[in-house]
Design a protein around this motif. Structure first.
Motif, PDB file in Angstrom:
ATOM      1  N   ALA A  81       0.790  -1.231   0.000  1.00  0.00           N
ATOM      2  CA  ALA A  81       0.000   0.000   0.000  1.00  0.00           C
ATOM      3  C   ALA A  81       0.821   1.280   0.000  1.00  0.00           C
ATOM      4  CB  ALA A  81      -0.920   0.002   1.224  1.00  0.00           C
ATOM      5  N   ALA A  82       2.007   1.259   0.569  1.00  0.00           N
ATOM      6  CA  ALA A  82       2.772   2.492   0.785  1.00  0.00           C
ATOM      7  C   ALA A  82       3.896   2.631  -0.235  1.00  0.00           C
ATOM      8  CB  ALA A  82       3.351   2.502   2.192  1.00  0.00           C
ATOM      9  N   PRO A  83       4.085   3.839  -0.740  1.00  0.00           N
ATOM     10  CA  PRO A  83       5.215   4.072  -1.637  1.00  0.00           C
ATOM     11  C   PRO A  83       6.504   4.312  -0.847  1.00  0.00           C
ATOM     12  CG  PRO A  83       3.995   6.096  -1.333  1.00  0.00           C
ATOM     13  CD  PRO A  83       3.258   5.030  -0.558  1.00  0.00           C
ATOM     14  N   GLY A  84       7.628   4.309  -1.541  1.00  0.00           N
ATOM     15  CA  GLY A  84       8.888   4.734  -0.943  1.00  0.00           C
ATOM     16  C   GLY A  84       9.420   3.807   0.123  1.00  0.00           C
ATOM     17  N   GLY A  85       9.977   4.429   1.163  1.00  0.00           N
ATOM     18  CA  GLY A  85      10.651   3.687   2.212  1.00  0.00           C
ATOM     19  C   GLY A  85       9.747   3.346   3.381  1.00  0.00           C
ATOM     20  N   VAL A  86       9.971   2.173   3.934  1.00  0.00           N
ATOM     21  CA  VAL A  86       9.260   1.698   5.116  1.00  0.00           C
ATOM     22  C   VAL A  86      10.316   1.293   6.140  1.00  0.00           C
ATOM     23  CG1 VAL A  86       7.741  -0.091   6.056  1.00  0.00           C
ATOM     24  CG2 VAL A  86       7.275   0.877   3.792  1.00  0.00           C
ATOM     25  N   LEU A  87      10.172   1.786   7.358  1.00  0.00           N
ATOM     26  CA  LEU A  87      11.067   1.416   8.446  1.00  0.00           C
ATOM     27  C   LEU A  87      10.290   0.568   9.443  1.00  0.00           C
ATOM     28  CD1 LEU A  87      12.731   4.881   9.132  1.00  0.00           C
ATOM     29  CD2 LEU A  87      13.556   3.060   7.632  1.00  0.00           C
TER      30      LEU A  87
ATOM     31  N   SER B 173      12.543  -3.626  -1.923  1.00  0.00           N
ATOM     32  CA  SER B 173      13.811  -4.212  -1.517  1.00  0.00           C
ATOM     33  C   SER B 173      13.812  -4.377   0.005  1.00  0.00           C
ATOM     34  CB  SER B 173      14.956  -3.295  -1.958  1.00  0.00           C
ATOM     35  OG  SER B 173      16.171  -3.743  -1.454  1.00  0.00           O
ATOM     36  N   LEU B 174      14.225  -5.534   0.493  1.00  0.00           N
ATOM     37  CA  LEU B 174      14.181  -5.839   1.929  1.00  0.00           C
ATOM     38  C   LEU B 174      15.598  -5.845   2.480  1.00  0.00           C
ATOM     39  CD1 LEU B 174      12.533  -6.757   4.414  1.00  0.00           C
ATOM     40  CD2 LEU B 174      12.759  -9.100   3.571  1.00  0.00           C
ATOM     41  N   THR B 175      15.848  -4.974   3.469  1.00  0.00           N
ATOM     42  CA  THR B 175      17.175  -4.890   4.080  1.00  0.00           C
ATOM     43  C   THR B 175      17.036  -4.952   5.601  1.00  0.00           C
ATOM     44  OG1 THR B 175      17.069  -2.473   3.990  1.00  0.00           O
ATOM     45  CG2 THR B 175      18.230  -3.556   2.208  1.00  0.00           C
ATOM     46  N   PHE B 176      18.081  -5.481   6.229  1.00  0.00           N
ATOM     47  CA  PHE B 176      18.124  -5.622   7.684  1.00  0.00           C
ATOM     48  C   PHE B 176      19.322  -4.870   8.224  1.00  0.00           C
ATOM     49  CE2 PHE B 176      15.708  -9.206   6.223  1.00  0.00           C
ATOM     50  CZ  PHE B 176      14.783  -9.475   7.219  1.00  0.00           C
ATOM     51  N   GLU B 177      19.123  -4.203   9.355  1.00  0.00           N
ATOM     52  CA  GLU B 177      20.238  -3.521  10.016  1.00  0.00           C
ATOM     53  C   GLU B 177      21.328  -4.536  10.332  1.00  0.00           C
ATOM     54  OE1 GLU B 177      21.101  -1.597  14.384  1.00  0.00           O
ATOM     55  OE2 GLU B 177      19.196  -1.099  13.437  1.00  0.00           O
TER      56      GLU B 177
ATOM     57  N   ALA C 108      17.349   1.884  -3.645  1.00  0.00           N
ATOM     58  CA  ALA C 108      16.081   1.237  -4.016  1.00  0.00           C
ATOM     59  C   ALA C 108      14.926   2.230  -3.980  1.00  0.00           C
ATOM     60  CB  ALA C 108      15.799   0.051  -3.096  1.00  0.00           C
ATOM     61  N   VAL C 109      14.924   3.120  -2.996  1.00  0.00           N
ATOM     62  CA  VAL C 109      13.883   4.151  -2.940  1.00  0.00           C
ATOM     63  C   VAL C 109      14.053   5.115  -4.110  1.00  0.00           C
ATOM     64  CG1 VAL C 109      12.945   6.090  -1.618  1.00  0.00           C
ATOM     65  CG2 VAL C 109      13.566   3.960  -0.439  1.00  0.00           C
ATOM     66  N   ASP C 110      15.284   5.555  -4.356  1.00  0.00           N
ATOM     67  CA  ASP C 110      15.539   6.498  -5.457  1.00  0.00           C
ATOM     68  C   ASP C 110      15.184   5.906  -6.811  1.00  0.00           C
ATOM     69  OD1 ASP C 110      16.453   8.431  -3.696  1.00  0.00           O
ATOM     70  OD2 ASP C 110      18.574   7.933  -3.980  1.00  0.00           O
ATOM     71  N   ASP C 111      15.362   4.603  -6.969  1.00  0.00           N
ATOM     72  CA  ASP C 111      15.062   3.936  -8.235  1.00  0.00           C
ATOM     73  C   ASP C 111      13.568   3.700  -8.435  1.00  0.00           C
ATOM     74  OD1 ASP C 111      17.761   3.876  -8.771  1.00  0.00           O
ATOM     75  OD2 ASP C 111      18.021   1.775  -8.222  1.00  0.00           O
ATOM     76  N   GLY C 112      12.754   4.042  -7.424  1.00  0.00           N
ATOM     77  CA  GLY C 112      11.319   3.850  -7.533  1.00  0.00           C
ATOM     78  C   GLY C 112      10.843   2.470  -7.129  1.00  0.00           C
ATOM     79  N   VAL C 113      11.772   1.595  -6.756  1.00  0.00           N
ATOM     80  CA  VAL C 113      11.413   0.250  -6.327  1.00  0.00           C
ATOM     81  C   VAL C 113      10.779   0.302  -4.944  1.00  0.00           C
ATOM     82  CG1 VAL C 113      12.361  -2.023  -5.699  1.00  0.00           C
ATOM     83  CG2 VAL C 113      13.270  -0.783  -7.672  1.00  0.00           C
ATOM     84  N   GLY C 114      11.325   1.159  -4.101  1.00  0.00           N
ATOM     85  CA  GLY C 114      10.909   1.207  -2.705  1.00  0.00           C
ATOM     86  C   GLY C 114      11.758   0.250  -1.895  1.00  0.00           C
ATOM     87  N   ALA C 115      11.764   0.446  -0.586  1.00  0.00           N
ATOM     88  CA  ALA C 115      12.608  -0.394   0.263  1.00  0.00           C
ATOM     89  C   ALA C 115      12.050  -0.468   1.669  1.00  0.00           C
ATOM     90  CB  ALA C 115      14.036   0.161   0.302  1.00  0.00           C
TER      91      ALA C 115
ATOM     92  N   ASP D  60      11.216  12.523   3.935  1.00  0.00           N
ATOM     93  CA  ASP D  60      10.391  12.452   2.728  1.00  0.00           C
ATOM     94  C   ASP D  60      10.158  11.017   2.261  1.00  0.00           C
ATOM     95  OD1 ASP D  60      10.220  15.270   2.757  1.00  0.00           O
ATOM     96  OD2 ASP D  60      12.146  15.402   1.737  1.00  0.00           O
ATOM     97  N   GLN D  61      10.538  10.734   1.002  1.00  0.00           N
ATOM     98  CA  GLN D  61      10.222   9.423   0.420  1.00  0.00           C
ATOM     99  C   GLN D  61      10.946   8.270   1.106  1.00  0.00           C
ATOM    100  OE1 GLN D  61      12.141  11.687  -1.134  1.00  0.00           O
ATOM    101  NE2 GLN D  61      13.778  10.723  -2.298  1.00  0.00           N
ATOM    102  N   TYR D  62      11.977   8.571   1.893  1.00  0.00           N
ATOM    103  CA  TYR D  62      12.725   7.507   2.549  1.00  0.00           C
ATOM    104  C   TYR D  62      12.008   6.933   3.766  1.00  0.00           C
ATOM    105  CZ  TYR D  62      16.344   9.236  -0.510  1.00  0.00           C
ATOM    106  OH  TYR D  62      17.041   9.635  -1.615  1.00  0.00           O
TER     107      TYR D  62
END
Length: 114
Positions: free
Chosen positions: A22-28, A58-62, A79-86, A104-106
């Motif tokens: 549902a959400a664009p951009g970055g998710v923390l 894109s899925l990343t872990f600390e 990944a966020v800048d490329d429009g894929v989201g992360a 912002d989008q991050y």
């Protein structure tokens, strides 16, 4: 404990997947410990939830090692800048949670797991 149960880990994964759809951009997503972070990574790999999330973002872990953080963050931002989201999963009071600015989008959504 409850946080180690498969249904709990699966429910967190299902929540994350719905947010990513549902959400664009970055998710923390922040969790209380590196132990829980590792349990999520292991469980989601076993159930292929990591692949389902990966189709959305894109899925990343600390990382536990500070010297790996720059690469992890670069992958997230790219990944966020490329429009894929992360998605970036981190630990409260960890390297990602303290002192970094996700503007912002991050950071369109923050999920805090207690």
């Amino acid at each position: 404990s409850h946080s180690e149960s498969a249904p709990y880990l699966d429910a967190l994964g299902a929540l994350l997947l719905r947010v990513c759809e549902a959400a664009p951009g970055g998710v923390l997503m922040f969790v209380p410990s590196y132990a829980l972070l590792e349990r999520l990574r292991t469980r989601w790999s076993a159930t292929k939830l990591d692949e389902m999330v990966g189709k959305e973002k894109s899925l990343t872990f600390e990382p536990r090692k500070s010297e790996e953080l720059a690469t992890t963050l670069r992958d997230f931002y790219d990944a966020v800048d490329d429009g894929v989201g992360a998605v970036l999963l981190g630990v409260f009071r960890g390297k990602v949670a303290e002192g970094l600015d996700f503007a912002d989008q991050y950071c369109r959504v923050v999920i805090a797991v207690g």
